[in-house]
Structures are given as structure tokens and as C-alpha cells.
Design an enzyme around this catalytic site. Sequence first.
Site, short mmCIF file in Angstrom:
data_model
loop_
_atom_site.label_atom_id
_atom_site.label_comp_id
_atom_site.label_asym_id
_atom_site.label_seq_id
_atom_site.Cartn_x
_atom_site.Cartn_y
_atom_site.Cartn_z
N SER A 170 79.30 14.71 141.35
CA SER A 170 80.11 15.42 141.89
C SER A 170 79.75 15.93 143.32
CB SER A 170 80.76 16.30 141.00
OG SER A 170 79.98 17.36 140.71
N SER A 198 75.81 15.65 137.90
CA SER A 198 76.42 15.62 139.47
C SER A 198 75.44 16.09 140.38
CB SER A 198 77.49 16.52 139.08
OG SER A 198 78.72 16.04 138.75
N LYS A 247 77.81 24.01 147.59
CA LYS A 247 78.64 23.22 147.09
C LYS A 247 80.19 24.21 147.01
CE LYS A 247 79.57 20.27 143.12
NZ LYS A 247 79.24 19.71 141.74
#
Lengths: 95, 481, 488
Positions: free
Chosen positions: C155, C179, C80
Amino acid sequence: MSLDKDQVQHIAMLARLRLADDEFAETVDKLSRIVDFVDQLSQAATDDVVPMAHPLNASQRLRADRVTETDRRDDIQENAPSVEGGLYLVPKVIE
Amino acid sequence: MSSPWEVVIGLEIHAQLATVSKIFSGASTAYGAEPNTQACLIDLGYPGVLPVLNEEAVRMACKFGLSVNATVARRSVFARKNYFYPDLPKGYQISQYELPIVENGELMITGGDGNQKRIGITRAHLEEDAGKSIHEGFGRSSGIDLNRAGTPLLEIVSEPDLRSAKEAIDYMRKIHTIVRYLGISDGNMQEGSFRCDANVSIRPSGESELGTRTEIKNLNSFRFVEKAINFEIERQIELIEDGGKVVQETRLYDSDRDETRSMRSKEEANDYRYFPDPDLLPIEIDDDYVEAVRATLPELPDAKQRRFVADYGLRQEDAGILVGTRAVADYFEAAAVATGAGAQIVANWVLGDLSAALNRDGLDIDGSRISPARLAGLLDRIDDNTISGKIAKEVFEALWAGEGTADEIIDKKGLRQITDAAAIEAVVDEIIAANPTQVADYQSGKDKLIGFFVGQVMKATGGKANPGQVNAILKDKLGSA
Amino acid sequence: MSQDLHTLTLTQLAAGLGNGDYSSVQLTEALLARIASLDKTLNAFVTVTADAALAAARRADESRAAGKGGVLNGLPVVHKDIFCTRGVLTTCGSRMLENFVAPYDATIVERLNAAGAVVLGKTNMDEFAMGSSNETSYFGPVRNPWDLERSPGGSSGGSAAAVAARFAPAATGTDTGGSIRQPAALTGTVGLKPTYGRVSRYGMIAFASSLDQAGVITRSTEDAALLLGVMAGLDERDSTSIDHPVPDYVDALSGPIDGLRVGVVRQHFDAGLDEKCAAAVREALAVLEARGAVLTEVDLPNLDLSVPTYYVVAPAECSSNLSRFDGIRFGHRADNPEDLLDLYCRSRGEGFGAEVKRRIMTGTYVLSAGYYDAYYLKAQQVRQLIADDFKKAFAEVDVIAGPTSPTPAFKLGDKTDDPITMYLNDIYTIGANLAGLPALSTPCGFVEGLPVGLHLVGPHFGEAALLRCSHHYEQETDWHTACPESYR
């Protein structure tokens, strides 16, 4: 609206955020909705509840007083938007 | 004496702690490096980095707490103080707010009336220092150097117990002495390692409510603290007597103009939004830790002063001056133990000739060119009449110049005192014979002329004759006036 | 060499590399080619590090030939874009960090590298991890491989989409309120958020420090266990990482779940949960029961308050964490600032997107003079009540099971108008963050062709039991192996 324009302006200044005009109107609306939403916390019975600042009941670990970092200024300052002679530049600070 | 106004002062002293690395990072705290070469990713507040607390900073805060008879908190918490400023890289300062590491301390100063007076220490907390802004040399910009960012500070907050600039200075000096004794701060005021903010207010004498205070920021010398406070007191008195009101504000002392002025705070009133720092957990300290730290505490100045008076018979004031610096006190004591001449003599020499020589050469006691043992050697020779006090000054200079021990210098230069009565009598006879007019004057009542004869004898012996013997022999030979 | 390397899990690939069926370079090339051809529509990546990946793959092959290499030697992963990666762009999905090249590696990046992992690139995400749909990214929304009109959740949407689309067998993610788990549920992948303090946060760009935790998204529980073993453990650089022994999580998978006490939360099946999702979850619970688990009803009376609590605590911490982005040392700086205040206000006004600004302002408000007690302090008290609810529940059960998300993937643009609707998406996941508990989501069926997740929560450091429960469930079902049609 639970927040008025002046309050939002004050918060934006505290947070150092410039909002465009249309963005500002939308922010007043949405922030008000968020504040109304979190207001439901006031109904919770919390007398004598110790506030929880941290998910785990642990205490601070300490490090030995040793110098472990070496100078990487030039490498690090590649990310800096404005530097001169190794110093970070900002518009003149007046006191 | 009976001013209609009472002055109320509280000090917030910031002492940089003498750790080798920063409070939350492994970057060096050494002073004077090239800009930003000692600002690591953590000091710069880089995205993703985290603080880890320096154990030595905690120990030093604990030492201080124990030295001022304070409570060392078994649990203390770091908080974030949020505000934007270019020298504050993260946009918040990690400090302590509701739960500081040290609370409820005290120390004694000599008050305005000459009596001992207790000054309360509200709290002392750990925090990180900010960087520096440099305003000259960058045109319409300021340059930011973050080498100092993250240096550990102990902020020591007094109660509003101080009643004059003089008391404030006495208190500040005392704190300065203590932190240096403990070795937790170098106390270097030029380099900013020891500085203070002063909160000053006035109120009508006898009133118990506090007046509105102003805060004078960043005072970095004892002289400036005194001048700034005195200026501020006068300013406030004039203001109120002219029917005005003191505004609560931050003021800056301008040493060039010797005045304080308001720091134009064009921003909104400060709202620091303190909250517990979620990157750091509570500091927990147990009794064993506190006792272990207590065991490492040195003898503190007040105790040392009492001991010097009691054990060495020193005058109170001399002892007070000697203990002002731990190294000076140690020097005195080393010399006092090594000589048989008496401790008060040692104190006189340390505070007199030695201090003068150090001043002259711009040295502090650690740089003294004469060791305590050599000074003791000199004082022994005065004590056993090998040399006179006057000759001793000459030997002292030779010691300072590194010419050997006192005995070596006395031998090499032939400075041994003449104590052989026959030899002195011979010289006295010569002087009397050579100065008939003065002899007649003396014998007719001008007894002050004794000094003239002594001088002549000393001159003739190169200063080596024992002055006491010379006096006695002269009086004997000249007969009473 | 098989054409289907992209379909294999980490564990399968480890075996193939070990047997010499293919090299890490071949594997890496195959996945990079796939990303190059398919990610244009999906937008799962902000940066693809092809050259570095191939170099790492070559090193991995060399060390394997020499009989060396860590447990992840030659295995591809993606990070990420919230994790700092030395010498590589690290944007956090924000214009603020559009050009930010991290000068250091996050601890978990370092640990995966040391174990021999090959990093293919950095995945797209909601800006500063603030969002549940990936629509707040400065680099555009990520699309859901199951339906390109829909959000993959957020997210960690880019990580979830990349794993679901078979661009990589595994991805790292971060989870502050759900997330990792919500996008895993919405993309039919496995998402694990460990106990707070289990995995280092050093080098992970902070959103809300007391809630953030790094974890993984994979296509099997076994893979999640493998990665957790590498990532977990004390890090001297993170004061909040905990010195707690790291068990062999893969070993722990095989234990029985006979008698495992599984709590079913009364409040979870209240209004708000899509009926078909509820049905899928109930079916999953029945599967666990059939494997020997004992279902028990438990109560989380303050569940409703978890979302408002979160939306005080997380913004408060974020408002302070994001103050460092001031245009001075790194990040976006406004052109020609008039003065210092202008430099701050415009750099931040331009550099942050609307949602991030809203959260910063919410946080600034709840911490400000006069409101601190009513909001921040109150929320920290309610947070304690919520943590206590979990504590009571875990006195009776080993694992709590329920839905991960109230609905399957929603359409892009559907929830952007009202922040509250979006926030309520996290109702089932937020509690674990507030209380610091480990939790995971594993696929448990489909509703109208869209994946649904089963959510499991455990007590502090109870990862092994969670993983075992999920692994057993996967032995009975094949939801986790389902692949979106265009990405087979």
C-alpha cells in the site's frame, strides 16, 4: 457460493455498511471467494496450540494517574460534521 | 410466606473508579465540566491514537478483589466489545471478557431469615465508561457529550444468589460501603458513579433450573433497584400464571410510572464480536504487588463492626449503622477514645442528636460543625454531673453554633448543675409551701404528682438542679405517698 | 549549486548541507519544483506541503548557521498519508478522510521533525493501507516510474514511487503484510519494516494493530539505517512499543558478514515464483556467499497458510479499528440521514471504497457468533505455528533471504478482479508481519526492465544484521542506484 445473500446482508448490517445493489452482488461473490480461500486453515493441525494474539511476549506498561490533557474542544471539533453548543449531533436516539 | 415462586436475582454493579485521569488517557475525570471539554483525542477515538492503561485503576481493582476474598488474576486481558452507538466513540468498548482481573469473591449479607448468607461474586472486571446522549433541546437531533467516555469502571458481577429485592439492596449497599471504605469510588449515585443492572427471573419453589431472566438496565438508586425488582417479579409471576412466557430481554425502569418496559430492540440480536484488544498487552501482576496492595487495605466494615461490639461493647445494630460510612465510624471512634463517658453514650449521640443536626443542615459527617473532641467534651460534663442530659441538648446546640467548647459554653451561660443539697432543699421547701393542694393530693396517694413537683423545682432553678437529687429530696420532704 | 540534487541520497545530502555546498532551502525548492512538474502523471502525492516545507528548510538553515540542528537537519522526507500530521490533511487514501485535518503529529513525524527533517508532503496509498497495488486509493492509482502502465505496488505505493522518481530521498511507509517491502521491490528502492514494537504506532492510522509497523523507503540501506535510528525506541503513548535499546544502526553497517548464516527457504522457490525473478534472487544469494556468508537451507512448512491466516487476522482487527469512522466526530457524513442507522450505514457505505468494505465484512464475519472459533481462533493458532517455524529457522541462521514478490510490477487493472490473486502477491512478506519480525527488501536486478527485490528477514530486534547484510550486498552491486529513465 459459501455465503448467501442473507448472510451478507446480516454482515453488512453488523458492520453498518450500506451497499449499492450492484456492489452487493459483487460483494456476495468476492466475500464467498475470500471465505473459501481462508477455509483451508481448517486443515491445519492445531490441537493444543495456544492462540497467538500478539507478536511479542510482553506485558502491559502502565501510566501514572495524572491529568496530562487540556481542553482542545474547539480545535478538535473543526473536524466534526455537525456540532451545537459543544455537543456532537446525531439523529435523535430513541430508546 | 410459602410462595409457590422462588425469585432469583443477580446484580451487575458498575462502580466508577475514583482516579483523577481516565482509564486509557490523561484527560480529567472531574464531574460536571462543559460538554466535551474533557474528551481528549483518545477518548474521542481519533484516528491513530492508542490507549495506555492507568496504573491506579489496576490497583483499585486489586484492592476490591482482596476486600471480597477474591482471586486477583496474575494475568488478565482486555478485549473489545464491538457495537455501534453514538456515545461509544470507537465503535467498541474496551472491557475484559475471558480473563477478568478479579474472580471468585464473596460477601455476607443478612438473609431473609435473619441469618448471615453468603453471596458469591463471580467476577469484577475493568472497563471504560461510555459518554452521554442528551435528547432534549436539539430538535430532531440528540447531542453527544463524551466527557464521561473513558472513565474507569469496575463491573462487579454477582452470582444469582439473591432471593428478594431486599437481599439485592442489602448486597448492593454492602458493595457501596466497601468501595467507599477503600476510597476506590465516591459511590455518588446521583452523578451515576454507582449504578447497577439487575437480572431477574423466577422459578417454581424447589426447582433447580433457572427461569428465563430479564435484565433491568441502569438503576441508579437503592430505591429504584428495590421498586424495579419488585415490579419485575410481580410482572413475571402474573405473566406465567396467566399462561404466558418470560422473554429474555433488556428492560428499562421508568421511575415516573414505577414500571419496567421492554427496550425496543429493533436491531438484530447483539453480537459483540469480542476479541483480545491488540492495542493492549496482558496485565501481569506478581505476588509482591498483591501483597503490597493488601498492606494498604483499611479495616473493612464487617471487621470494624465486630471490633466495635467487642472492644466498645456497642449494640450490634448500632455498630452496624456506625460502620456503614467509614467517616462516621472514624468520628465515633475518635470521640469514644476521647471521652470517659462510655462508648454506647457516644454512639447514642452520634446516631441521635448529631445525625439529626447533620440532616437538618444537609451536611455529611465531614461537614460536622462539632468535632469529635468537642462532642467528647460535652459527654464528659454529662458524665461528671456538671450538666444534666437536658441541659446537654442546649449545650449541644451552642456547640453546633460554634460558641466554643462545652466548658466555655457552660461557664458563659451559667449552666452548671446545682448539686448543693442545701440549695436544692431551700427551693423544694418553697415549692411545697406554695402548693398545699398538690401536697395534700400527693400524700393521699396520687404519687404521679411527683412529676409536677420535679417540674416546678427545675423551672425555679432554670433546669440546672440535678434531677436525681431533686427527686430524692422531694420524696424525703413529702413523705411517702 | 548542482542541478542534480534530486539524485543524491540522504547521506550524500547530509554531507553536502554540512559542507555548505547548498542550503536546505535550495534543496527543498529543487525537489518541490520537480514534484510540481512530474507528479501529475505519477500521482504519488495526495498533498504537497510546499509552504511548510520551505519554512522548515529556512529554520534548518538558520539552526545550521548557528551550529545547531539534529541528524536530519534540513533533509527532505515525505510521509505516507496514513501518519497524522498536525494542521495538515491526513486522508489515509480514503473518501472517508477526504477533509480530515489531523490535530496532532504521529510520534514518528514528531521525531523526524525534532531531528530537523523537512516534510515535502503526504504520499498516496491504498485506502487505509488495504491493497497491494495502490489501486484502492480514493485519489486514484499511483503509477510506477519504471513503466507508467504498471502499479508501483502497495500500500505504500506513493512513498515508493516518490523515492524511485527522485522526488524525495526518503519516505515513511507502513507495512501490515508487505506494504513497504513489496512496493520497494517493484520500484527498485530499499524498504525496511522493523520488528513489531520497534517503532511507535501512535498517530499511524490503524489497519491491523497486531501487524502494523512503520518503516522507511530509501535509495540505500545506509539511509534506511539513518532514519531507523531516529524513529526507533520506546514511546510512552504506544503500549505495544518495546523498551529495547536502540543501537547505532549506521555504525553497525560496517561490520563483516563473514560467516553470517543466511537461510534459504525451500518453499520459496516453489511454483508461483516467476522464473526470472528466481534467477535474480539466486544470483543475489551467490553475491552474499562470495562476501563470506554461509548459505543454509531452512524450512518454513506452514508458509502456504500465512496468506489465509493473514486474511483472517488482519480483516478481524480492521473491522473493529474502522468502526470509529461513523460520521459523528470526524470524517465523511452522509447528507440528510433519516435516522441513526441510516447515518451509520450511508456514511460508512459512501466513505469507504469496495476493498475496505470487503475487508471490514470479512473481519466482521470471522469474529461473529458461530464463526469465531473456526476462523479467528484457528488463525491465531496457525499464526503461532508460523511464528514457531521462524523461531526454529532462526536457531540455525542469522538471516533468511529470498524473493520479496513473486513477480515484478504488474499492469494496473490486472489483478483487480480477483481478490485472491492480489492477496497471493504478499506470500513472501506476510510471515514477517505475523511473527513480528524485521524484514527489508533491496533491489537485486531487473526482469524485462522492471526491478526485482531481495527479501531479508531477521529475528526480533535483528535489524542491525539485516541492514549490514543488505549494505554489503549494495557494495557489490549497483541495482539500488538504477534510476528510471524519465526521472534521471
